[in-house]
Design an enzyme around this catalytic site. Sequence first.
Site, short mmCIF file in Angstrom:
data_model
loop_
_atom_site.label_atom_id
_atom_site.label_comp_id
_atom_site.label_asym_id
_atom_site.label_seq_id
_atom_site.Cartn_x
_atom_site.Cartn_y
_atom_site.Cartn_z
N PHE A 25 0.87 -1.18 0.00
CA PHE A 25 0.00 0.00 0.00
C PHE A 25 0.90 1.23 0.00
CE2 PHE A 25 -3.25 2.93 1.50
CZ PHE A 25 -4.36 2.48 0.80
N PHE A 60 -0.63 -3.00 8.06
CA PHE A 60 -1.26 -3.82 9.10
C PHE A 60 -0.72 -5.24 9.06
CE2 PHE A 60 -4.62 -6.43 10.96
CZ PHE A 60 -4.92 -5.72 12.11
N GLU A 61 -0.39 -5.74 7.86
CA GLU A 61 0.09 -7.11 7.70
C GLU A 61 1.59 -7.28 7.94
OE1 GLU A 61 -3.73 -6.56 6.07
OE2 GLU A 61 -1.94 -5.56 5.31
N ALA A 83 4.50 2.95 4.29
CA ALA A 83 4.08 4.35 4.39
C ALA A 83 2.59 4.40 4.66
CB ALA A 83 4.41 5.08 3.09
N ILE A 85 -0.29 7.12 5.10
CA ILE A 85 -0.57 8.54 4.86
C ILE A 85 -1.99 8.83 5.34
CG2 ILE A 85 -0.72 10.36 3.12
CD1 ILE A 85 1.26 8.63 1.42
N THR A 89 -10.48 9.73 7.16
CA THR A 89 -11.17 8.92 8.17
C THR A 89 -10.18 8.50 9.25
OG1 THR A 89 -10.70 6.78 7.14
CG2 THR A 89 -12.63 7.99 6.32
N HIS A 91 -9.15 5.69 9.90
CA HIS A 91 -8.45 4.46 9.49
C HIS A 91 -6.94 4.59 9.70
CE1 HIS A 91 -7.92 0.74 7.23
NE2 HIS A 91 -6.99 1.33 6.53
N PHE A 116 11.48 -0.89 13.17
CA PHE A 116 10.31 -0.13 12.72
C PHE A 116 10.76 0.93 11.73
CE2 PHE A 116 7.10 3.20 12.98
CZ PHE A 116 5.93 2.49 12.95
#
Length: 156
Positions: A25, A60-61, A83, A85, A89, A91, A116
């Site tokens: 993503f 998230f994965e 990344a 961004i 919302t 999210h 990280f």
Amino acid sequence: MGSSKVVNAGLISKGKKFGIVVSRFNEFISSKLLEGAIDTLVKHGTTESDISAVWVPGSFEVPMIAKKMVNSGKYNAVICLGAIIRGETPHFDFVASEAAKGIAQVAMNGDVPCIFGIITTDNLEQALDRAGTKSGNKGRDAAQTAIEMCNLYAEV
């Protein structure tokens, strides 16, 4: 008074193996982070054949695959890149929080460093800045941290 032992780890990565987990993503940004990380590892002595990059759907994965890589025993360190961004919302907040918590959990429970290297920004311009323009390349920074930490793990 006795002399203290001070441990400093160098940035030599020759002979070390690195796993990299990259979020697809916002791939335009994360691919630049990956380039920076690989370039840095190679410049510090790692051969490209000792670097394995795995693409996952999103940030998230990342912790799920990072955990598998850390537990595999194949790597001296695992680097997590992506990344996130901010959008319109909440999210962003959930993904950023869970990615950070997940990577921290992997790092604390694993026997090799898990780094990280996911950037979180308010907009695309900030992300571009952190992927190789004004603010340097955070993938490069994450790779340097990985080198230093795996050398520290060997010393401590």
